[in-house]
Scaffold this motif. Structure first.
Motif, PDB file in Angstrom:
ATOM      1  N   VAL A 115       0.847  -1.201   0.000  1.00 54.44           N
ATOM      2  CA  VAL A 115       0.000   0.000   0.000  1.00 54.44           C
ATOM      3  C   VAL A 115       0.880   1.248   0.000  1.00 54.44           C
ATOM      4  O   VAL A 115       0.609   2.229  -0.699  1.00 54.44           O
ATOM      5  CB  VAL A 115      -0.946  -0.008   1.219  1.00 54.44           C
ATOM      6  CG1 VAL A 115      -1.681   1.320   1.330  1.00 54.44           C
ATOM      7  CG2 VAL A 115      -1.941  -1.145   1.102  1.00 54.44           C
ATOM      8  N   ALA A 116       1.955   1.217   0.795  1.00 57.92           N
ATOM      9  CA  ALA A 116       2.851   2.371   0.854  1.00 57.92           C
ATOM     10  C   ALA A 116       3.504   2.646  -0.495  1.00 57.92           C
ATOM     11  O   ALA A 116       3.733   3.797  -0.862  1.00 57.92           O
ATOM     12  CB  ALA A 116       3.921   2.144   1.927  1.00 57.92           C
ATOM     13  N   GLY A 132      -4.032   2.751   5.734  1.00 57.43           N
ATOM     14  CA  GLY A 132      -5.167   2.101   5.077  1.00 57.43           C
ATOM     15  C   GLY A 132      -5.769   1.040   5.977  1.00 57.43           C
ATOM     16  O   GLY A 132      -5.482   0.986   7.184  1.00 57.43           O
ATOM     17  N   ASP A 133      -6.591   0.206   5.422  1.00 55.68           N
ATOM     18  CA  ASP A 133      -7.173  -0.889   6.188  1.00 55.68           C
ATOM     19  C   ASP A 133      -7.552  -2.037   5.270  1.00 55.68           C
ATOM     20  O   ASP A 133      -7.587  -1.880   4.048  1.00 55.68           O
ATOM     21  CB  ASP A 133      -8.408  -0.418   6.987  1.00 55.68           C
ATOM     22  CG  ASP A 133      -9.511   0.125   6.086  1.00 55.68           C
ATOM     23  OD1 ASP A 133      -9.286   0.171   4.856  1.00 55.68           O
ATOM     24  OD2 ASP A 133     -10.566   0.480   6.596  1.00 55.68           O
ATOM     25  N   THR A 134      -7.745  -3.211   5.884  1.00 55.98           N
ATOM     26  CA  THR A 134      -8.182  -4.396   5.156  1.00 55.98           C
ATOM     27  C   THR A 134      -9.487  -4.890   5.744  1.00 55.98           C
ATOM     28  O   THR A 134      -9.684  -4.846   6.959  1.00 55.98           O
ATOM     29  CB  THR A 134      -7.129  -5.519   5.232  1.00 55.98           C
ATOM     30  OG1 THR A 134      -6.939  -5.890   6.610  1.00 55.98           O
ATOM     31  CG2 THR A 134      -5.810  -5.089   4.640  1.00 55.98           C
ATOM     32  N   VAL A 144     -12.141 -10.146   0.128  1.00 53.97           N
ATOM     33  CA  VAL A 144     -10.998  -9.413   0.695  1.00 53.97           C
ATOM     34  C   VAL A 144     -10.947  -8.033   0.031  1.00 53.97           C
ATOM     35  O   VAL A 144     -10.958  -7.933  -1.199  1.00 53.97           O
ATOM     36  CB  VAL A 144      -9.673 -10.163   0.453  1.00 53.97           C
ATOM     37  CG1 VAL A 144      -8.519  -9.350   1.030  1.00 53.97           C
ATOM     38  CG2 VAL A 144      -9.721 -11.531   1.097  1.00 53.97           C
ATOM     39  N   ILE A 145     -10.933  -6.994   0.853  1.00 49.14           N
ATOM     40  CA  ILE A 145     -10.881  -5.613   0.343  1.00 49.14           C
ATOM     41  C   ILE A 145      -9.710  -4.892   1.015  1.00 49.14           C
ATOM     42  O   ILE A 145      -9.565  -4.948   2.237  1.00 49.14           O
ATOM     43  CB  ILE A 145     -12.190  -4.854   0.631  1.00 49.14           C
ATOM     44  CG1 ILE A 145     -13.392  -5.575  -0.017  1.00 49.14           C
ATOM     45  CG2 ILE A 145     -12.105  -3.412   0.129  1.00 49.14           C
ATOM     46  CD1 ILE A 145     -14.726  -4.974   0.363  1.00 49.14           C
ATOM     47  N   ILE A 146      -8.879  -4.229   0.214  1.00 50.56           N
ATOM     48  CA  ILE A 146      -7.752  -3.447   0.738  1.00 50.56           C
ATOM     49  C   ILE A 146      -7.954  -1.996   0.294  1.00 50.56           C
ATOM     50  O   ILE A 146      -8.087  -1.722  -0.897  1.00 50.56           O
ATOM     51  CB  ILE A 146      -6.407  -3.988   0.236  1.00 50.56           C
ATOM     52  CG1 ILE A 146      -6.235  -5.459   0.668  1.00 50.56           C
ATOM     53  CG2 ILE A 146      -5.265  -3.135   0.774  1.00 50.56           C
ATOM     54  CD1 ILE A 146      -4.976  -6.096   0.149  1.00 50.56           C
ATOM     55  N   ARG A 147      -7.990  -1.090   1.277  1.00 45.72           N
ATOM     56  CA  ARG A 147      -8.234   0.330   0.991  1.00 45.72           C
ATOM     57  C   ARG A 147      -7.047   1.175   1.475  1.00 45.72           C
ATOM     58  O   ARG A 147      -6.315   0.785   2.385  1.00 45.72           O
ATOM     59  CB  ARG A 147      -9.516   0.796   1.683  1.00 45.72           C
ATOM     60  CG  ARG A 147     -10.743  -0.035   1.330  1.00 45.72           C
ATOM     61  CD  ARG A 147     -12.005   0.506   1.939  1.00 45.72           C
ATOM     62  NE  ARG A 147     -11.937   0.558   3.382  1.00 45.72           N
ATOM     63  CZ  ARG A 147     -12.992   0.754   4.174  1.00 45.72           C
ATOM     64  NH1 ARG A 147     -14.186   0.946   3.641  1.00 45.72           N
ATOM     65  NH2 ARG A 147     -12.861   0.770   5.483  1.00 45.72           N
ATOM     66  N   ASN A 148      -6.896   2.343   0.857  1.00 44.44           N
ATOM     67  CA  ASN A 148      -5.870   3.268   1.326  1.00 44.44           C
ATOM     68  C   ASN A 148      -6.435   4.144   2.438  1.00 44.44           C
ATOM     69  O   ASN A 148      -7.579   3.977   2.867  1.00 44.44           O
ATOM     70  CB  ASN A 148      -5.320   4.108   0.156  1.00 44.44           C
ATOM     71  CG  ASN A 148      -6.408   4.969  -0.492  1.00 44.44           C
ATOM     72  OD1 ASN A 148      -7.484   5.172   0.089  1.00 44.44           O
ATOM     73  ND2 ASN A 148      -6.138   5.463  -1.690  1.00 44.44           N
ATOM     74  N   PRO A 188      -6.233  -2.477  10.601  1.00 43.04           N
ATOM     75  CA  PRO A 188      -5.552  -1.338   9.991  1.00 43.04           C
ATOM     76  C   PRO A 188      -4.247  -1.753   9.327  1.00 43.04           C
ATOM     77  O   PRO A 188      -3.562  -2.676   9.771  1.00 43.04           O
ATOM     78  CB  PRO A 188      -5.296  -0.416  11.186  1.00 43.04           C
ATOM     79  CG  PRO A 188      -5.217  -1.332  12.361  1.00 43.04           C
ATOM     80  CD  PRO A 188      -6.183  -2.446  12.065  1.00 43.04           C
ATOM     81  N   VAL A 189      -3.905  -1.072   8.236  1.00 44.79           N
ATOM     82  CA  VAL A 189      -2.626  -1.269   7.558  1.00 44.79           C
ATOM     83  C   VAL A 189      -1.663  -0.207   8.100  1.00 44.79           C
ATOM     84  O   VAL A 189      -1.877   0.995   7.906  1.00 44.79           O
ATOM     85  CB  VAL A 189      -2.784  -1.129   6.035  1.00 44.79           C
ATOM     86  CG1 VAL A 189      -1.422  -1.247   5.366  1.00 44.79           C
ATOM     87  CG2 VAL A 189      -3.737  -2.190   5.513  1.00 44.79           C
TER      88      VAL A 189
END
Length: 428
Positions: free
Chosen positions: A59-60, A119-121, A83-87, A110-111
C-alpha cells in the motif's frame, strides 16, 4: 369432562420433561455457538491481521499488482468470501472474491507502515458451516428430548392408578417439607418406603435420575467428540489448501522466471506492463519504460565463449536487482535484452536511474577465466503518454529510443519524444 389424575400426570410429566430438556438443549447449543463464534472470530481476525501486515509495504508503494495477488491468495483460503484493501482515504485499491456464502462476518484490521496507519483491510468470513452445524445440533437435541419426554410420560401412565392420590399427596408434602429445610429433590435419591406403586414410582424416578445424568454425560461426550472431529477436519483441509497454494506458487514462479538471471521473464514482463499501463491510464499515474541491450554481446560470445556471455548476463541481472525498487518490474526479455517498468516515475527520474545503472556497470569487474571484459549498455527510455492507446505503443516508443542509442554510437541512452527525435546522452 373430568380429566383423570393419570392423564394429568402424563401431561405434567411430558410437559415438564420437554420444557426442561428443551431449556438444557438450548443452553447447550448456545454454549456451542459461543465457542464456535469465538473460534471463527479468532481465525477471521488472524486472517485480517495477516493480510494487513502483508499489504503494508505494498500500500505504501502503491503496488497494485502485488496487492491484487495478495488479495487473490487470501480469498482462496477456506471460508473466505471477500478481501478488500483500501488506502487511508478509504478508496479501494484492490479486492478479490472467494467462495459464495449466505451469511458472513466481517473483520477489519488497519494497515500500518512506519508506525502510521495508511489504510485498512476488510475480510469477510463465511458462517454457513457454523449455522449448518448448529441447525443439525438443534434437530438432534429436539428429537432426543422428545423421545425422552415420551418415554417418561408412558412410564408415568403405566405405573399410576386411582388409589395413589393420597399417597402422592403425602409424598408431595414430604418433598415440600424437605425443600423448606433446604434439601434438593434432584440432588439426592428419595427413600423408598413401600413396595406398592408409589414405591416403584420412587424407585423408577431414582433410576431415571441416575440414567438422565449418565445420558447427559454421554451426550456431552458425543458432542465434544463431534466438535473435535470437525476441528480436525478443518485443520486437515487448511493444511491441504496451504500445500496446494505453495505448489501453485512454485509452478507460477517457474513459469514466469528466467532460469539464468532469476529475473522475471518476457511473459511476466508483458503481463505486468499491461497491468501498470492500464492502471496509469485509469488513475493518471506516471510510469516509464526502460529497454536496454548489452553492447557487442555477440562479440563476447564469439571471443570468450557462451559461458562468459552467461556470466555477463547473470552479473547484469544482479546489478539490475540492486538498482530497482520493490515497486518496479525488472526482466530479461530474451538474449541480451532487458527491460524495466518504473512505477510512479517520470522521465527525469528515469534518467537518474539509468545513469546510476550505467555507473554501476562501469564500476563492476566483469572477469571470466582471467579475462577482464569492458561492458557497455545502449538504453532507450519512454514515458507513458495519454495519447498511447496500448501497452505496445509504449514498448515501441522505448524500442525506438533504444535503436537510436545503438545507432548513435552505443554506450549511451536516448529518451523518446514524439515532437523531436530521441534525445541522446553518451556515457563517458
Amino acid at each position: 369432562m373430568r380429566i383423570g389424575l393419570s392423564i394429568k400426570l402424563i401431561g405434567y410429566a411430558m410437559a415438564g420433561a420437554l420444557i426442561t430438556s428443551a431449556a438444557i438443549g438450548v443452553v447447550r447449543v448456545q454454549n456451542e455457538r459461543v465457542s464456535l463464534d469465538e473460534l471463527i472470530g479468532k481465525a477471521g481476525q488472524s486472517v485480517a491481521n495477516a493480510t494487513a501486515s502483508g499489504a503494508a509495504s505494498l500500500v505504501a508503494g502503491y503496488d497494485y499488482g502485488n496487492l491484487e495477488i495478495l488479495a487473490t491468495n487470501v480469498a482462496r483460503q477456506a471460508n473466505v468470501i471477500r478481501v478488500i484493501i483500501r488506502n487511508q482515504d478509504g478508496r479501494v485499491m484492490t479486492q478479490a472474491a472467494g467462495e459464495e456464502a449466505g451469511t458472513y462476518k466481517r473483520f477489519e484490521s488497519p494497515v500500518v507502515f512506519g508506525g502510521e496507519t495508511i489504510g485498512d483491510t476488510l475480510v469477510d468470513i463465511s458462517t454457513d458451516a457454523l449455522e449448518k452445524a448448529l441447525n443439525t445440533l438443534y434437530w438432534r437435541v429436539f428429537i432426543e428430548q422428545l423421545v425422552f419426554g415420551g418415554i417418561l410420560g408412558l412410564i408415568v401412565y403405566f405405573f399410576t392408578a386411582s388409589g395413589i392420590v393420597s399417597p402422592i399427596h403425602k409424598l408431595t408434602m414430604a418433598m415440600e417439607e424437605a425443600m423448606e429445610k433446604g434439601d434438593s429433590f434432584v440432588a439426592r435419591d428419595l427413600e423408598v418406603q413401600s413396595e406398592d406403586e408409589i414405591g416403584r414410582l420412587v424407585s423408577v424416578f431414582n433410576t431415571l435420575n441416575k440414567s438422565l445424568a449418565d445420558y447427559h454425560r454421554q451426550l456431552h461426550g458425543k458432542i465434544d467428540l463431534a466438535n473435535q472431529e470437525l476441528r480436525d477436519k478443518n485443520i486437515q483441509l487448511s493444511g491441504r489448501t496451504l500445500e496446494l497454494e505453495n505448489a501453485l506458487d512454485l509452478l507460477s514462479a517457474m513459469a514466469t522466471t528466467d532460469w539464468l538471471t532469476e529475473l522475471p521473464n518476457r511473459r511476466k514482463f508483458d503481463e505486468t506492463l499491461s497491468r501498470m499501463f492500464h492502471q496509469s491510464e485509469r488513475f493518471a499515474e506516471e510510469i516509464t519504460l526502460v529497454l536496454f541491450d548489452i553492447d557487442r554481446f555477440k562479440l563476447i560470445n564469439d571471443s570468450h565463449g557462451h559461458g562468459a556471455g552467461d556470466e555477463v548476463l547473470r552479473d547484469i541481472g544482479t546489478l539490475l536487482r540492486l538498482h530497482v525498487r520493490k515497486s518496479d518490474m525488472p526482466a530479461r526479455l530474451g538474449g541480451d535484452e532487458f527491460g524495466v517498468v518504473l512505477y510512479h516515475t517520470n522521465v527525469e527520474q528515469a534518467v537518474l536511474f539509468v545513469e546510476n545503472l550505467m555507473d554501476g556497470v562501469r564500476a563492476h569487474a566483469f572477469d571470466y577465466d582471467g579475462f577482464r571484459m569492458e561492458i557497455g549498455l545502449s538504453i532507450g527510455i519512454a514515458q507513458y503518454d495519454a495519447a498511447m492507446g496500448t501497452p505496445q505503443e509504449l514498448y515501441y516508443s522505448a524500442d525506438k529510443a533504444l535503436y537510436q542509442a545503438k545507432h548513435g554510437g552505443r554506450g549511451r541512452y536516448c529518451v523518446y519524444s514524439e515532437a523531436t527525435p530521441p534525445q541522446e546522452n553518451a556515457s563517458s
